[in-house]
Design a protein around this motif. Structure first.
Motif, PDB file in Angstrom:
ATOM      1  N   MET A 151      13.933   2.968  -0.092  1.00  0.00           N
ATOM      2  CA  MET A 151      12.732   2.727  -0.886  1.00  0.00           C
ATOM      3  C   MET A 151      12.282   4.028  -1.550  1.00  0.00           C
ATOM      4  N   SER A 152      11.952   3.936  -2.832  1.00  0.00           N
ATOM      5  CA  SER A 152      11.252   5.012  -3.529  1.00  0.00           C
ATOM      6  C   SER A 152       9.951   4.421  -4.062  1.00  0.00           C
ATOM      7  N   TRP A 153       8.894   5.208  -4.018  1.00  0.00           N
ATOM      8  CA  TRP A 153       7.604   4.664  -4.456  1.00  0.00           C
ATOM      9  C   TRP A 153       6.744   5.772  -5.049  1.00  0.00           C
ATOM     10  N   THR A 154       5.752   5.331  -5.809  1.00  0.00           N
ATOM     11  CA  THR A 154       4.725   6.224  -6.330  1.00  0.00           C
ATOM     12  C   THR A 154       3.373   5.558  -6.101  1.00  0.00           C
ATOM     13  N   ASN A 155       2.377   6.386  -5.815  1.00  0.00           N
ATOM     14  CA  ASN A 155       1.054   5.869  -5.458  1.00  0.00           C
ATOM     15  C   ASN A 155       0.027   6.489  -6.391  1.00  0.00           C
ATOM     16  N   ALA A 156      -0.674   5.646  -7.155  1.00  0.00           N
ATOM     17  CA  ALA A 156      -1.721   6.109  -8.067  1.00  0.00           C
ATOM     18  C   ALA A 156      -3.083   5.852  -7.429  1.00  0.00           C
ATOM     19  N   GLY A 157      -3.449   6.725  -6.466  1.00  0.00           N
ATOM     20  CA  GLY A 157      -4.779   6.672  -5.862  1.00  0.00           C
ATOM     21  C   GLY A 157      -5.073   5.457  -5.014  1.00  0.00           C
ATOM     22  N   HIS A 158      -4.048   4.743  -4.553  1.00  0.00           N
ATOM     23  CA  HIS A 158      -4.217   3.488  -3.822  1.00  0.00           C
ATOM     24  C   HIS A 158      -4.234   3.742  -2.319  1.00  0.00           C
ATOM     25  N   PRO A 159      -4.868   2.848  -1.530  1.00  0.00           N
ATOM     26  CA  PRO A 159      -4.796   2.981  -0.072  1.00  0.00           C
ATOM     27  C   PRO A 159      -3.349   3.060   0.396  1.00  0.00           C
ATOM     28  N   PRO A 160      -3.067   3.856   1.430  1.00  0.00           N
ATOM     29  CA  PRO A 160      -1.681   4.116   1.830  1.00  0.00           C
ATOM     30  C   PRO A 160      -0.983   2.887   2.391  1.00  0.00           C
ATOM     31  N   PRO A 161       0.254   2.609   1.946  1.00  0.00           N
ATOM     32  CA  PRO A 161       1.035   1.546   2.590  1.00  0.00           C
ATOM     33  C   PRO A 161       1.244   1.867   4.069  1.00  0.00           C
ATOM     34  N   LEU A 162       1.460   0.835   4.854  1.00  0.00           N
ATOM     35  CA  LEU A 162       1.717   0.988   6.284  1.00  0.00           C
ATOM     36  C   LEU A 162       3.129   0.497   6.584  1.00  0.00           C
ATOM     37  N   LEU A 163       3.859   1.298   7.362  1.00  0.00           N
ATOM     38  CA  LEU A 163       5.243   0.969   7.719  1.00  0.00           C
ATOM     39  C   LEU A 163       5.358   0.868   9.233  1.00  0.00           C
ATOM     40  N   THR A 208       7.914   0.644  12.113  1.00  0.00           N
ATOM     41  CA  THR A 208       9.330   0.899  12.371  1.00  0.00           C
ATOM     42  C   THR A 208       9.788   0.131  13.605  1.00  0.00           C
ATOM     43  N   PRO A 209      11.112   0.005  13.802  1.00  0.00           N
ATOM     44  CA  PRO A 209      11.617  -0.827  14.905  1.00  0.00           C
ATOM     45  C   PRO A 209      11.130  -0.389  16.289  1.00  0.00           C
ATOM     46  N   ASP A 210      10.741   0.890  16.459  1.00  0.00           N
ATOM     47  CA  ASP A 210      10.274   1.330  17.772  1.00  0.00           C
ATOM     48  C   ASP A 210       8.807   1.001  18.016  1.00  0.00           C
ATOM     49  N   GLY A 211       8.161   0.272  17.090  1.00  0.00           N
ATOM     50  CA  GLY A 211       6.777  -0.139  17.268  1.00  0.00           C
ATOM     51  C   GLY A 211       5.749   0.848  16.742  1.00  0.00           C
ATOM     52  N   THR A 212       6.189   1.922  16.104  1.00  0.00           N
ATOM     53  CA  THR A 212       5.274   2.923  15.559  1.00  0.00           C
ATOM     54  C   THR A 212       4.867   2.550  14.146  1.00  0.00           C
ATOM     55  N   VAL A 213       3.580   2.738  13.842  1.00  0.00           N
ATOM     56  CA  VAL A 213       3.072   2.487  12.506  1.00  0.00           C
ATOM     57  C   VAL A 213       2.855   3.819  11.800  1.00  0.00           C
ATOM     58  N   HIS A 214       3.408   3.954  10.608  1.00  0.00           N
ATOM     59  CA  HIS A 214       3.289   5.182   9.820  1.00  0.00           C
ATOM     60  C   HIS A 214       2.482   4.889   8.560  1.00  0.00           C
ATOM     61  N   ARG A 215       1.553   5.787   8.257  1.00  0.00           N
ATOM     62  CA  ARG A 215       0.848   5.717   6.979  1.00  0.00           C
ATOM     63  C   ARG A 215       1.655   6.496   5.936  1.00  0.00           C
ATOM     64  N   LEU A 216       1.934   5.875   4.849  1.00  0.00           N
ATOM     65  CA  LEU A 216       2.643   6.561   3.761  1.00  0.00           C
ATOM     66  C   LEU A 216       1.578   7.183   2.855  1.00  0.00           C
ATOM     67  N   ASN A 217       1.095   8.359   3.261  1.00  0.00           N
ATOM     68  CA  ASN A 217      -0.097   8.946   2.660  1.00  0.00           C
ATOM     69  C   ASN A 217       0.128   9.624   1.322  1.00  0.00           C
ATOM     70  N   ASP A 218       1.378   9.912   0.972  1.00  0.00           N
ATOM     71  CA  ASP A 218       1.629  10.629  -0.281  1.00  0.00           C
ATOM     72  C   ASP A 218       1.101   9.831  -1.472  1.00  0.00           C
ATOM     73  N   HIS A 219       0.310  10.477  -2.311  1.00  0.00           N
ATOM     74  CA  HIS A 219      -0.242   9.777  -3.466  1.00  0.00           C
ATOM     75  C   HIS A 219      -0.638  10.763  -4.554  1.00  0.00           C
ATOM     76  N   GLY A 220      -0.814  10.229  -5.764  1.00  0.00           N
ATOM     77  CA  GLY A 220      -1.300  11.008  -6.898  1.00  0.00           C
ATOM     78  C   GLY A 220      -2.643  10.489  -7.356  1.00  0.00           C
ATOM     79  N   VAL A 221      -3.050  10.907  -8.558  1.00  0.00           N
ATOM     80  CA  VAL A 221      -4.354  10.502  -9.072  1.00  0.00           C
ATOM     81  C   VAL A 221      -4.314   9.033  -9.461  1.00  0.00           C
ATOM     82  N   LEU A 222      -5.507   8.458  -9.580  1.00  0.00           N
ATOM     83  CA  LEU A 222      -5.604   7.047  -9.927  1.00  0.00           C
ATOM     84  C   LEU A 222      -5.169   6.800 -11.361  1.00  0.00           C
ATOM     85  N   LEU A 223      -4.975   5.537 -11.680  1.00  0.00           N
ATOM     86  CA  LEU A 223      -4.627   5.129 -13.030  1.00  0.00           C
ATOM     87  C   LEU A 223      -5.886   5.152 -13.888  1.00  0.00           C
ATOM     88  N   TYR A 224      -5.851   5.926 -14.978  1.00  0.00           N
ATOM     89  CA  TYR A 224      -7.009   6.010 -15.865  1.00  0.00           C
ATOM     90  C   TYR A 224      -6.525   6.320 -17.274  1.00  0.00           C
TER      91      TYR A 224
END
Length: 577
Positions: free
Chosen positions: A446-458, A460-476
């Motif tokens: 997966m490749s993704w880009t985030n324009a100021g949006h709440p972080p996706p949650l992942l 994983t198979p071991d039961g851990t939840v990761h916040r994908l916090n990387d993001h840029g500025v909002l869409l304007y």
């Protein structure tokens, strides 16, 4: 009168509000809120040299000034330096003969651009205040007039802010039940050539279904009231039998009432329905009560007209928004589900959306090994304009993603922003846009880009939840040269990815970070065995609380283990090649 001034100050949000009656040489204030200038506040009157309301009385028309200091008619008035008047909006108060007695006015101490809604509210309150003055003049402050005035005050306050037909129905019933005490309150709406009964959700009656529609030319008291635009009184059952059709008498008998009145509801654009009040004992309607009921019918007609218009706009907006929500493709090796839940507040509809569509594998000339694009976004606003912008943004991002597939999601987002600036399309908001392609060992890259949006949650198979916090500025649309980046991650078999809009986690007075954490905890508890549609419903029920005050969009993707059932989401169509 003091309560009317208080209603103006509260509903129109002004520091000073006056009920001003203009006499030959002065204006007096039977209703006054916020006026502190002395000696006028204590005396409750000023000479006409301090009166802007005199111009309303002289012209018989509203006077609306953003800045009284700049208007030739009022710039020399002593009300400006002595009373602090800057912005002024006054509506005529009239007696039964149409003579203007004075003004119901809203005053601000700074320049102000009055909105159409503020002026509409002030006009409604002035109508109620005029009705009150007429009642007082006619009855010499008799108890009946005072009781009627109280009811009109409540009617003005309660019906001015109604947002839909169901709320109008509820407010009218509650208003008249307290003072007039009918045993039956009915509301019938004009729809083409028919009157349709609007059921009472608290007290449903068989008559609402059995006699749901009445022709406007039928021999019913309600139809007569509508056609002739006058109050129709039914003294008793014998009166009903003598004047109306047997079917009308049968409807009367099903209500178990002894007397009734039918009041036509006539709004600015014409008749909109009929208000029916019935009593279980003989109830003669006197002059004062008839005046009160007629005024309440007027408020009800205005509220119904606004509510029908608003309900139609909301219905169109929801249809528009739902039409643009995507049926999910069926993707070998992936489980997909989506949920759109509109805000509990009926008058909110906006730009939340999700999207999922196939992508070719970069360098591939066939559908084999095709990828997938995912988007969740939120265009700013809660109206039809926001929903329309969302549809345009969604379509342009789709096209950009297909064209820029080999360059990644950031290239697609930058192309969208360039298009918004060039067209121009004044869109603003947030979004997450991701591209997925098959990877090794059954997983997906997966490749993704985030324009100021709440972080996706992942998850994983071991039961851990990761916040994908990387993001840029909002869409304007006003931003140029935005520094956006593709982020990359391998999703192994057994992973669950959750994208969502802020309606799930953002609530006034609550911690956003805690809400995201709770969402992650619920996601971890579900594991890989909870069907994705059930998981999304559970999250939408548990995280935002009730009622949710914003639209909620959820999009989930799971990479199942071999042998796990793959449950198609909202759509089951084959993946396009």
């Amino acid at each position: 009168m003091e309560r009317f001034a208080g209603l103006v100050a509260r509903i129109v949000s002004v520091p000073v509000a006056l009920v001003s009656l203009v006499e030959a040489d002065r204006q007096v204030f039977p209703g006054m809120v916020g006026l502190a200038a002395e000696p006028w506040a204590t005396r409750r009157w000023t000479p006409l040299s301090h009166s802007l309301c005199q111009h309303v009385a002289l012209s018989g028309s509203p006077l609306v000034l953003d800045d009284a200091r700049e208007d030739a008619l009022t710039c020399a008035s002593m009300a400006i330096p002595d009373l602090g008047v800057v912005a002024y909006a006054g509506m005529p108060l009239t007696d039964a003969d149409g003579t203007v007695l004075g003004s119901l006015c809203a005053i601000d101490t700074v320049t102000r651009a009055w909105t159409p809604r503020e002026l509409e509210n002030l006009r409604d309150l002035a109508a109620a205040c005029s009705a009150e003055l007429r009642l007082r003049i006619a009855s010499h402050h008799a108890r009946a007039a005072q009781a009627g005035a109280e009811l009109l005050l409540r009617a003005a306050e309660e019906l001015t802010g109604t947002a839909g037909l169901a709320q109008v129905r509820e407010r009218v019933r509650d208003l008249v039940s307290g003072d007039i005490k009918p045993s039956y309150v009915g509301l019938q709406l004009l729809e083409g050539r028919y009157l349709r009964r609007l059921p009472d959700p608290v007290r449903p009656l068989r008559i609402d279904a059995r006699y749901e529609y009445t022709g406007v030319n039928a021999d019913f008291a309600t139809a007569v009231a509508l056609r002739e635009r006058r109050m129709v009184t039914i003294r008793d059952r014998a009166d009903a039998v003598a004047r109306y059709a047997p079917e009308a008498v049968a409807a009367w008998d099903s209500l178990g009432i002894a007397s009734a009145v039918c009041l036509p509801l006539t709004a600015a654009r014409g008749p909109v329905g009929v208000l029916v009040l019935g009593w279980d004992a003989t109830h003669p309607v006197g002059v004062n009560e008839a005046a009160v009921l007629t005024s309440i019918a007027g408020y009800t007609a205005q509220a119904v007209e606004r509510a029908v218009f608003l309900d139609q706009r909301i219905e169109v907006a929801h249809q528009l928004q739902n039409a643009m929500l995507t049926d999910l493709p069926t993707v070998p090796g992936l489980d997909l589900a989506a949920l759109y839940r509109p805000a509990s507040t009926d008058d909110k509809v906006g730009g939340d959306w999700y999207d999922a569509f196939p992508l070719e594998q970069p360098g591939s000339t066939s559908c084999a090994g095709a990828g997938l694009a995912l988007t969740v976004g939120d265009i700013t606003g809660h109206d039809i304009h926001a929903a329309t912008l969302m549809g345009q943004v969604r379509s342009m991002l789709r096209q950009a993603a297909l064209i820029k597939n080999s360059e990644g999601p950031t290239a697609a987002l930058l192309a969208l922003e360039h298009a918004c600036r060039t067209l121009p399309l004044e869109a603003s908001g947030t979004l997450v846009h991701a591209h997925l392609h098959p990877g090794g060992n059954g997983g997906w890259n997966m490749s993704w880009t985030n324009a100021g949006h709440p972080p996706p949650l992942l998850l994983t198979p071991d039961g851990t939840v990761h916040r994908l916090n990387d993001h840029g500025v909002l869409l304007y649309h006003g931003l140029h040269d935005t520094n956006r980046t593709d982020h990359h991650l391998h999703l192994p078999v057994g992973s669950t990815l959750l994208l969502y809009t802020d309606g799930l986690v953002e609530r006034r007075g609550h911690d956003l970070n805690l809400a995201i954490t709770r969402t992650g905890d619920l996601l971890a508890e579900a594991g890989r065995h909870t069907p994705l549609p059930d998981l999304l419903e559970h999250l939408a029920d548990q995280v935002p609380g009730h009622p949710a005050d914003d639209d909620i969009v959820l999009l989930a993707l799971r990479i199942p283990h071999p042998g796990d059932p793959v449950r198609p989401g909202r759509g089951e169509g084959p993946m396009a090649g």
